[in-house]
Design an enzyme around this catalytic site. Structure first.
Site: not given
Ligand code: DON
Length: 308
Positions: A186, A260, A64, A242, A61
């Site tokens: 994505y 993550v 993003k 978040y 993320s």
């Molecule tokens: O879309 C997803 O779930 C992952 N590629 C990214 C989510 C993420 O990194 C949330 N972060 N804490």
């Protein structure tokens, strides 16, 4: 700073075992959990780092932040017709607000919001992969930087929830391209790998009134205008972690973006950037050691989100 980072690293490593690596993306479950690296890059071009700060990790993320900035540069304030700028108070992959809010995601950093941003970029760029990688390579001063194809494939194969949100937004008229195509883009964006030193370098423009730093540490290009850099920092402070954004603002108080993969980047405007990585996550998907390390760093330095 080197001594401070060494002290923080010792304290943080005592917390190994308190979190779990992300496993809902199968390829991420293979990462050795007992790793910790931290890097600080200053606006004058100096950097300090300790531990596993040169080991590449999955941005997830954190990507993003970069895709949002590219969208802001591409279409300006029109992004706000497609996505909000309020904290969600919900998990990064939550769908509950989407229906009541007519397919307009709360902010660009939750998954639904980032999918809309990738939809915007997919419409804007004929070759989005090259545009994004090109920008990241320049910002990070890392010409070989790339995404990890195994991680991208692994996420794409298990992206059912993100796909559901994309289709729902399409039904609301807030998704212009084929969800399959946007999901391909994505998942590659999320699978981009950087190490802490590169990530701190790549986000320098947020600490430096929109200016990037070149290889020599000399002020380089105005990557983003100074007003937008200030606004992006406000968004990172309120939405970058978040449903832990309030907790992070209280404990750390700096604009942050978490992922993550276990990475977190933080911005101390006018001073520099901090990138920390440790793969073990808490229940909200944020790095346990990473959050701790940033909290200790601001305690020891008294850095605040206000330029000095
Ligand atoms: O879309 C997803 O779930 C992952 N590629 C990214 C989510 C993420 O990194 C949330 N972060 N804490």
């Amino acid at each position: 700073m080197q001594d401070i980072l060494a002290q923080i690293s010792d304290e943080a490593r005592a917390l190994f075992g308190q979190g779990k690596v992300a496993s809902y993306i199968p390829a991420l479950a293979k990462v050795n959990p007992r790793q910790f690296g931290i890097a600080v890059a200053f606006t004058d071009g100096q950097t300090c780092s300790v531990g596993d700060a040169n080991v590449p990790f999955s941005l997830q993320s954190i990507s993003k932040l970069f895709t949002f900035v590219l969208a802001l540069k591409a279409i300006g304030d029109d992004v706000w017709k497609r996505v909000g700028r309020e904290p969600s108070g919900a998990a990064f992959n939550s769908m509950v607000q989407l229906e009541t809010e007519h397919g307009i995601p709360r902010n660009p950093f939750i998954n639904a919001g980032a999918l809309v941003i990738t939809d915007i970029l997919t419409s804007h760029y004929a070759h989005l992969d090259y545009a994004l990688l090109g920008a990241l390579r320049k910002l990070a001063d890392a010409p070989m930087l790339n995404w990890n194809t195994e991680v991208a494939k692994s996420e794409r194969g298990t992206s059912h929830r993100n796909m559901a949100m994309a289709y729902f937004m399409k039904s609301c008229g807030n998704f212009h391209n084929a969800p399959e195509l946007v999901l391909d883009n994505y998942c590659r964006q999320c699978a981009v790998e950087m190490n802490c030193v590169q990530l701190a370098q790549a986000t320098m423009f947020l600490a430096h009134s929109g200016r990037n730093l070149g290889q020599s540490g000399q002020a380089n290009a105005q990557f983003l205008n100074a007003d937008d850099a200030r606004r992006v920092n406000a968004l990172l402070l309120t939405c970058g972690a978040y449903d832990a954004a309030g907790d992070y603002a209280y404990r750390i108080g700096l604009p942050v973006k978490t992922g993550v993969g276990g990475g977190i980047v933080a911005v101390a405007p006018g001073i520099g950037t901090i990138a920390v990585w440790a793969p073990e996550l808490d229940a909200k998907g944020n790095s346990v050691l990473g959050g701790f390390a940033l909290e200790r760093l601001v305690e020891l330095t008294r850095w605040t989100p206000h330029a000095t």
